[in-house]
Design a protein around this motif. Structure first.
Motif, PDB file in Angstrom:
ATOM      1  N   ASP A  16       0.828  -1.206   0.000  1.00 17.38           N
ATOM      2  CA  ASP A  16       0.000   0.000   0.000  1.00 17.38           C
ATOM      3  C   ASP A  16       0.867   1.263   0.000  1.00 17.38           C
ATOM      4  OD1 ASP A  16      -2.209  -1.554   0.014  1.00 17.38           O
ATOM      5  OD2 ASP A  16      -2.810  -1.140   2.081  1.00 17.38           O
ATOM      6  N   GLU A  62       0.679   6.551   8.312  1.00 14.79           N
ATOM      7  CA  GLU A  62      -0.778   6.728   8.267  1.00 14.79           C
ATOM      8  C   GLU A  62      -1.424   5.493   7.647  1.00 14.79           C
ATOM      9  OE1 GLU A  62      -4.651   7.354   7.188  1.00 14.79           O
ATOM     10  OE2 GLU A  62      -3.121   7.150   5.625  1.00 14.79           O
ATOM     11  N   ILE A  63      -0.807   4.962   6.613  1.00 12.76           N
ATOM     12  CA  ILE A  63      -1.321   3.752   5.954  1.00 12.76           C
ATOM     13  C   ILE A  63      -1.271   2.565   6.912  1.00 12.76           C
ATOM     14  CG2 ILE A  63      -0.831   2.062   4.133  1.00 12.76           C
ATOM     15  CD1 ILE A  63       0.115   4.469   2.415  1.00 12.76           C
ATOM     16  N   ARG A  66      -3.951   2.903   9.620  1.00  6.14           N
ATOM     17  CA  ARG A  66      -5.291   2.675   9.060  1.00  6.14           C
ATOM     18  C   ARG A  66      -5.551   1.180   8.863  1.00  6.14           C
ATOM     19  NH1 ARG A  66      -6.037   4.091   3.536  1.00  6.14           N
ATOM     20  NH2 ARG A  66      -4.403   5.640   3.908  1.00  6.14           N
ATOM     21  N   ASN A  67      -4.554   0.456   8.378  1.00  7.19           N
ATOM     22  CA  ASN A  67      -4.708  -0.989   8.186  1.00  7.19           C
ATOM     23  C   ASN A  67      -4.837  -1.740   9.507  1.00  7.19           C
ATOM     24  OD1 ASN A  67      -4.285  -2.215   5.252  1.00  7.19           O
ATOM     25  ND2 ASN A  67      -3.066  -0.341   5.355  1.00  7.19           N
ATOM     26  N   GLY A  69      -5.935  -0.399  12.393  1.00  6.57           N
ATOM     27  CA  GLY A  69      -6.972   0.113  13.273  1.00  6.57           C
ATOM     28  C   GLY A  69      -6.376   0.731  14.522  1.00  6.57           C
ATOM     29  N   ARG A  71      -3.734   3.909  16.403  1.00  2.02           N
ATOM     30  CA  ARG A  71      -3.682   5.364  16.471  1.00  2.02           C
ATOM     31  C   ARG A  71      -2.299   5.846  16.030  1.00  2.02           C
ATOM     32  NH1 ARG A  71      -3.688   9.174  21.909  1.00  2.02           N
ATOM     33  NH2 ARG A  71      -3.956  11.184  20.855  1.00  2.02           N
ATOM     34  N   TYR A  72      -2.287   6.856  15.181  1.00  6.15           N
ATOM     35  CA  TYR A  72      -1.042   7.461  14.716  1.00  6.15           C
ATOM     36  C   TYR A  72      -1.026   8.917  15.146  1.00  6.15           C
ATOM     37  CZ  TYR A  72       1.945   9.828  11.210  1.00  6.15           C
ATOM     38  OH  TYR A  72       2.858  10.632  10.566  1.00  6.15           O
ATOM     39  N   LEU A  94      -4.567  12.125   1.633  1.00  5.76           N
ATOM     40  CA  LEU A  94      -4.559  11.271   2.824  1.00  5.76           C
ATOM     41  C   LEU A  94      -5.113  12.015   4.028  1.00  5.76           C
ATOM     42  CD1 LEU A  94      -1.064   9.630   2.350  1.00  5.76           C
ATOM     43  CD2 LEU A  94      -3.287   8.525   2.067  1.00  5.76           C
ATOM     44  N   PRO A  95      -5.776  11.304   4.916  1.00  4.54           N
ATOM     45  CA  PRO A  95      -6.308  11.953   6.123  1.00  4.54           C
ATOM     46  C   PRO A  95      -5.180  12.412   7.031  1.00  4.54           C
ATOM     47  CG  PRO A  95      -6.566   9.571   6.256  1.00  4.54           C
ATOM     48  CD  PRO A  95      -6.124   9.870   4.855  1.00  4.54           C
ATOM     49  N   PRO A  97      -3.455  12.749  10.539  1.00  2.00           N
ATOM     50  CA  PRO A  97      -3.521  12.027  11.816  1.00  2.00           C
ATOM     51  C   PRO A  97      -3.677  12.988  12.991  1.00  2.00           C
ATOM     52  CG  PRO A  97      -1.257  12.236  11.130  1.00  2.00           C
ATOM     53  CD  PRO A  97      -2.093  12.790  10.001  1.00  2.00           C
TER      54      PRO A  97
END
Length: 217
Positions: A16, A62-63, A66-67, A69, A71-72, A94-95, A97
């Motif tokens: 990813d 971040e990836i 997200r994968n 679940g 916290r970053y 990208l969202p 963090p």
């Protein structure tokens, strides 16, 4: 329960990250860091970001979060850099963090159970960031990138992590500008130490006057 390595998740996060960083000329370091974050399955990932053009590591983390679940959290020194970081992440779709702005000691005090931490070796507060981190009882993976910089001369994990943790193993990988990695666990000897929560009263006698002096050690 300790951190457990998952090669399947490491591979997924790596792929990813490669797909998201395809337009960057040099992304080997970010891909490796993100794969490690995915493989170790941490619940809390912390990055101390310096600024500049190096956003690929943040993308990878971040990836990974997200994968997993998880916290970053990204630590940034001032509001100007905060705006720079947000703009860079949004540019790549990208969202953003969780962002924490402030000095190392103040910010890290609000982050218990750190399990994966990345610090840019060019930061002046490098040693303090690692030193005040409250590491997870499951263990933690610590990474320092740009590890060949002059500021890293004399850097040793044993001197940075303090007495609350013990170094299990460490390695230096020649990717990017050097990547120092350490796996640490809680130090059981520190928990048993009477000096952790209790101070001692020490008595000294002045041989000339015969006076007794009592002070806390």
């Amino acid at each position: 329960m300790e951190l457990v390595w998952s090669p399947e998740m490491a591979s997924k996060v790596f792929i990813d990250t490669v797909n998201n960083c395809i337009n960057f000329q040099e992304s080997d370091e970010a891909e490796m860091i993100s794969a490690m974050a995915g493989g170790w399955n941490p619940r809390l990932i912390v990055e101390a970001w310096l600024g500049g053009s190096e956003i690929t590591t943040s993308i990878g983390l971040e990836i990974a979060a997200r994968n997993l679940g998880g916290r970053y959290v990204c630590i940034i020194q001032n509001e100007s850099l905060r705006s720079e970081f947000v703009a860079a992440m949004e540019e790549h779709g990208l969202p953003v963090p969780d962002l924490m702005v402030g000095e190392a000691k103040e910010v890290m005090a609000r982050l218990p159970e750190v399990e994966f931490m990345v610090v840019d070796g060019r930061r002046k507060d490098l040693r303090e960031l690692f030193g005040v981190a409250k590491l997870s009882h499951r263990g933690a993976v610590l990474l320092c990138k740009n590890a060949t910089r002059r500021r890293m001369v004399g850097f040793r994990w044993e001197l940075v992590i303090g007495k609350t943790a013990r170094l299990v193993r460490s390695v230096i990988i020649p990717v990017g500008q050097g990547l120092k990695i350490a796996y640490v666990k809680e130090n059981p000897e520190y928990e048993k130490s009477p000096s952790k929560n209790h101070s001692r009263w020490i008595t000294k006698i002045d041989r000339k006057t015969g006076e007794e002096h009592v002070f806390r050690g």
